[in-house]
Write a protein that holds these residues in place. Structure first.
Motif, short mmCIF file in Angstrom:
data_model
loop_
_atom_site.label_atom_id
_atom_site.label_comp_id
_atom_site.label_asym_id
_atom_site.label_seq_id
_atom_site.Cartn_x
_atom_site.Cartn_y
_atom_site.Cartn_z
N HIS A 1 2.42 -8.48 1.38
CA HIS A 1 1.73 -7.19 1.39
C HIS A 1 2.09 -6.47 2.68
O HIS A 1 2.34 -7.11 3.70
CB HIS A 1 0.21 -7.40 1.32
N PHE B 1 1.27 -6.98 7.75
CA PHE B 1 0.76 -5.74 7.13
C PHE B 1 1.20 -4.51 7.94
O PHE B 1 1.82 -3.60 7.43
CB PHE B 1 -0.77 -5.81 7.05
N TRP C 1 -12.33 5.79 2.26
CA TRP C 1 -11.19 6.49 1.66
C TRP C 1 -11.56 7.67 0.77
O TRP C 1 -10.93 8.72 0.84
CB TRP C 1 -10.26 5.50 0.93
N TRP D 1 0.86 -1.17 0.00
CA TRP D 1 0.00 0.00 0.00
C TRP D 1 0.90 1.22 0.00
O TRP D 1 1.37 1.61 1.03
CB TRP D 1 -0.91 -0.04 1.23
N ILE E 1 -7.19 -2.95 -6.74
CA ILE E 1 -8.15 -2.98 -5.63
C ILE E 1 -9.44 -2.28 -6.05
O ILE E 1 -9.41 -1.32 -6.84
CB ILE E 1 -7.52 -2.30 -4.39
N TRP F 1 -9.15 -7.11 -6.49
CA TRP F 1 -8.98 -7.29 -5.06
C TRP F 1 -10.06 -6.48 -4.34
O TRP F 1 -10.04 -5.25 -4.42
CB TRP F 1 -7.55 -6.79 -4.77
N ASP G 1 -11.65 -5.06 -1.08
CA ASP G 1 -11.28 -4.74 0.30
C ASP G 1 -12.45 -4.00 0.95
O ASP G 1 -13.40 -3.61 0.27
CB ASP G 1 -10.03 -3.83 0.22
N MET G 2 -12.40 -3.78 2.25
CA MET G 2 -13.35 -2.93 2.98
C MET G 2 -14.80 -3.40 2.83
O MET G 2 -15.73 -2.63 3.07
CB MET G 2 -13.25 -1.47 2.48
N ARG H 1 -11.71 -9.72 1.23
CA ARG H 1 -11.36 -9.73 2.66
C ARG H 1 -12.51 -10.28 3.49
O ARG H 1 -12.33 -11.11 4.36
CB ARG H 1 -10.99 -8.31 3.11
N TRP I 1 -7.56 -13.24 1.67
CA TRP I 1 -6.41 -13.15 2.57
C TRP I 1 -6.92 -12.83 3.96
O TRP I 1 -8.09 -12.50 4.13
CB TRP I 1 -5.39 -12.14 2.05
N ASP J 1 -2.78 -0.75 -5.06
CA ASP J 1 -3.69 -0.43 -3.95
C ASP J 1 -4.38 0.90 -4.26
O ASP J 1 -4.15 1.50 -5.33
CB ASP J 1 -2.87 -0.41 -2.64
N ILE J 2 -5.18 1.39 -3.33
CA ILE J 2 -6.11 2.51 -3.59
C ILE J 2 -5.54 3.75 -4.28
O ILE J 2 -6.29 4.48 -4.90
CB ILE J 2 -6.84 2.94 -2.30
N ASP K 1 -5.55 -7.45 7.99
CA ASP K 1 -4.45 -6.61 8.47
C ASP K 1 -3.75 -7.19 9.70
O ASP K 1 -4.01 -6.80 10.84
CB ASP K 1 -4.97 -5.21 8.79
O1 MIG Z 1 -8.18 1.16 5.62
O2 MIG Z 1 -6.36 -0.16 0.76
O3 MIG Z 1 -6.73 -4.78 4.52
O4 MIG Z 1 -4.72 -4.74 2.63
O5 MIG Z 1 -3.72 -2.23 1.84
C1 MIG Z 1 -7.20 0.38 5.03
C2 MIG Z 1 -5.52 0.03 1.84
C3 MIG Z 1 -7.69 -0.14 3.71
C4 MIG Z 1 -7.08 -2.42 4.23
C5 MIG Z 1 -6.59 -3.71 3.63
C6 MIG Z 1 -5.17 -3.53 3.20
C7 MIG Z 1 -5.07 -2.41 2.21
C8 MIG Z 1 -5.61 -1.12 2.82
N1 MIG Z 1 -6.98 -1.35 3.27
#
Ligand code: MIG
Length: 800
Positions: free
Chosen positions: A543, A518, A370, A268, A333, A405, A407-408, A469, A482, A296-297, A485
């Protein structure tokens, strides 16, 4: 009001005596005087479903967990009764139901031993606040009973003595015993008297499991709403329980493309483009194999999903293509939160089409993630899933991204109590409208499913790749995952090991941890030890959060780089072995990692083991989990094992010390095994495989091995274009016989096998292939017991 106040204090309610019984094919209904109905469905000889209503009316029968492909059918069903009980008999089970109080006892039909028995059994509490019931079940723990499963719980393998919750939760920097975390898999296995059964409580509300924690001899489970609805799955082998649970909740819809089993690099974040290129170039320069690079984001424009930052990634299509030319697949992501921004087309469309989740009284569910304030698609609406899946067209078809990927997707919301949606948010739930209380645990699963649908559509004719996630039971059908964190500590290396094993015995094998941790930063030693574990996990990715320094294989100095390279190379050599394990998982539901208890439940020594596990069918691995260690003690399950590094044989059924300096780790191979290996490649497909190595581990006696191969991607394998080799090995005192039976229409690129014979107790004086004697020079046999033979043989005799 008086009525409701009374309601609130009502306490537990229980079924009374049975007044009627009805049989409708395989569905048996028992009604009590106070209006409770127990519906027992015989799904298979070894699988019974129990469902209760307290009002005489069942809810619409709908589940996200159960797959329509689940096997059904039984050999025998008979219902009898005496004065006190009904008896449901199948070929495998007898279920006794008390006419007095509806309590059940389940017996093994073969020998009448008691497997699982209600204590209070089903009871309930009316929910004053929400309506419906808090549904409860208590069971008597049997003497010496142990418990396993439950998805991603970061605790010792054996769950006995503990209580857990299922409520998927974003758990940054969780620790040992943190509960709940990211996944809700309400399935456990019980084991006592060498027999194992499983219980899958298919209820997506916040649920609880208590394994002899509150009361020493009682195991219970309950949920804050919905029905008491569970499946009883009998073994008696735990491996059968797990494969049957996996059959019920689904196997992955396709074998993952072989490249997805390579090594993946993530951080990240890697940005801008030049940074991504630097990283990928370094892999090739240092000759460390790698197949995938993650964005990543920060690749997005203001964290808006399906956009690219113009500054950092001005021409994504070109970049992705250049990476692909160098053997790297790009994975990006995608989060669920859609930024509130009228100039952003995804938001605008979601709004116009009314696809975002709403609060009970009408306003949109607004939450900060985010991108800032966001709305969230209701992925439990099939129309929304369809829309979402189409959003991937450009990313996949045009830009060439190979995996997504998610996430969140718990869903996580920042700066609010509970870190998720409030309870009152409304969901479609595929037409079974409900609140977030019911939809919460499946939200992430449905997002991953929608993403999977998109990838499947637009990756065609290649196979899709998704990673998620959050998950509920059944999510394994669509995606890999996976463990979230974690932290760069030795304890977390142990947690990652147990979590991966636990996920595998919970039907979800395509799992891995953030290698190295992480949060925070590992030192080189911890990173190297974690890579050693990680190459044995179905999903293998480094990661890190990126704010504590670098975490690439070369970030810790040359000596660590060399260890890391050595183990990633081993992963690439073992790809055909791992692919075969995946094939078995996808075909039969056999978990890719097997905890020792799953491997040999009859050996009580295995019931409390955590560190050792079986990778595939034949390899025993055990990570070194502490600093400054020159080796470790470990338990060897019964049988005989070759030390992978020096071919020394060790007798199982005992604990023993194993040397393992930092450049090594305890790896053992079951005697009689035939392990397939590919040459080291920098990425899958770099080389044409022109010889398959087969490491043959001599055994006095018999053993079988398999090698599954296909085009490594695409769907031809479903039409029969695969290659499955079944090997039967028979070792005698002065002879080794290997038979090969091949099926499938796929023609492998190689023509020959290179056999390496380990532990052969005699000097070879004669070799016969399909009854013809062969000159040593024709098979390049020399002093080191390796020989090269044509892959087409059916019977090979190696004689003293
Ligand atoms: O608030 O996208 O578990 O793998 O790198 C953190 C940023 C958000 C959580 C994920 C992590 C990722 C990160 N995300």
């Amino acid at each position: 009001m008086i009525l409701n106040t009374e309601l609130e204090y009502k306490g537990n309610l229980f079924p009374t005596k049975i007044i009627s019984y009805e049989k409708n094919l395989n569905v048996l209904s028992f009604t009590t005087q106070n209006g409770v109905i127990l519906q027992v469905t015989v799904r298979r000889d070894s699988i019974l479903r129990f469902r209760y209503t307290t009002t005489g009316i069942f809810e619409n029968d709908f589940s996200y967990a159960i797959t329509k492909y689940a096997s059904r059918g039984y050999n025998h069903l008979e219902v009898t009764e005496d004065d006190d009980n009904y008896f449901i008999k199948t070929a495998k089970l007898i279920c006794r139901i008390s006419k007095i109080d509806l309590r059940k006892s389940i017996f093994d039909a073969k020998d009448n031993t008691l497997i699982c028995e209600d204590e209070l059994g089903f009871h309930w509490e009316e929910s004053y606040k929400f309506g419906g019931n808090i549904v409860k079940m208590t069971k008597t723990a049997q003497p010496g009973e142990s418990y396993y499963g439950l998805g991603d719980k970061p605790v010792d393998n054996n769950l006995k003595g503990k209580r857990f919750e299922n409520w998927v939760t974003d758990s940054y920097a969780f620790g040992k015993d943190t509960d709940p975390i990211y996944k809700a898999i309400p399935f456990y296995t019980g084991l006592h008297h060498k027999k194992s059964y499983g219980i899958f409580f298919d209820n997506s509300f916040h649920s609880y499991f208590d394994f002899c924690h509150e009361r020493r001899n009682i195991t219970s489970f309950w949920a804050q709403g919905g029905e008491m609805n569970y499946y009883f799955i009998y073994g008696p082998d735990m491996s059968e329980v797990v494969t049957n649970y996996t059959d019920l909740t689904g196997k992955p819809h396709e074998i993952p493309a072989l490249w997805t089993l390579g090594y993946h690099q993530c951080k990240w974040s890697y940005y801008p483009e030049s940074n991504v290129k630097e990283i990928t170039a370094k892999f090739r320069e240092l000759q460390i194999p790698c197949d995938a690079i993650y964005l990543d984001i920060d690749y997005m424009e203001g964290f808006r999903c399906f956009t690219w930052s113009k500054d950092h990634f001005p021409d994504p299509k070109r970049m992705v293509k250049e990476l692909a030319d160098d053997g790297f697949k790009t994975i990006v992501i995608i989060d669920p939160g859609i930024k509130i921004d009228m100039d952003y087309s995804v938001f605008k469309e979601g709004l116009d089409k009314d696809y975002f989740c709403k609060r009970a009284d009408g306003p949109y569910m607004k939450g900060k993630v985010w991108p800032g304030e966001c709305y969230f698609p209701d992925f439990t609406n099939p129309e929304v899933r369809e829309w979402w899946s189409d959003l991937f067209k450009e990313l996949i078809e045009d830009i060439g991204v190979k995996g997504v990927w998610n996430d969140m997707n718990e869903p996580a919301v920042m700066d609010v109590p509970g870190k998720t949606f409030p309870d009152d948010v409304r969901h479609n739930y595929d037409g079974n409208y409900c609140s977030h209380r019911k939809a919460h645990n499946v939200y992430g699963m449905q997002m991953a499913r929608a993403t999977y649908q998109g990838l499947k559509k637009f990756s065609y004719p290649k196979r899709p790749f998704v990673i998620t996630r959050a998950a509920y039971s059944g999510t394994q059908r669509y995606t890999s995952s996976w463990t979230g964190d974690n932290i760069a500590t030795w304890e977390h290396l142990t947690i990652a090991n147990i979590q991966a094993q636990r996920m595998c015995m919970s039907g979800f094998s395509f799992i891995g941890s953030d290698i190295g941790g992480f949060a925070e930063q590992p030192n080189g030693e911890l990173y190297a030890r974690w890579i050693q574990l990680g190459i044995f996990h179905p999903f293998c990715r480094t990661h890190s959060s990126g704010d504590h320094g670098d975490q690439e294989p070369w970030a810790f100095g040359d000596s660590i780089t060399n260890v890391v390279r050595k183990f990633i190379e081993l992963r690439y050599q073992l790809l055909p072995y791992l692919y075969t394990a995946f094939w078995r998982y996808v075909e039969e539901g056999v978990p890719i990692l097997k905890s020792l208890v799953l491997y040999d439940q009859e050996d009580p020594q295995t019931h409390y083991r955590n560190d050792e596990f079986i990778f595939g069918e034949k390899i025993l691995a055990c990570p070194v989990t502490g600093p400054n260690q020159k080796g470790r003690r470990m338990y060897f399950p019964r049988g005989e094992w070759y030390n992978f590094w020096n071919d020394e044989i060790i007798e199982g059924g005992q604990e023993a010390w194993v040397d393992a300096d930092l450049d090594s780790m305890p790896i053992f191979v079951k005697t009689g095994a035939i392990i397939p290996k590919y040459p080291i490649q920098q990425y899958v497909g770099e080389k044409t495989i022109d010889e398959l190595s087969l490491d043959v581990y001599y055994k006095l006696g018999k053993e079988t091995s398999q090698v599954y191969e296909d085009a490594t991607d695409g769907y031809d394998y479903i039409k029969g274009r695969y290659s499955l080799r079944n090997f039967n090995l028979l070792g005698k005192e002065n002879e080794l016989i290997i038979q090969q039976h091949k099926s499938g229409k796929f023609i492998t690129t190689y023509k020959t096998f290179k056999l390496s014979l380990h532990g052969l107790p005699f000097k070879i004086s004669k070799v016969q292939i399909d009854n013809e004697e062969i000159a040593f020079k024709d098979i390049k046999l020399n002093g080191d017991n390796t020989l090269i033979i044509n892959k087409e043989f059916t019977e090979l005799h190696i004689m003293a």
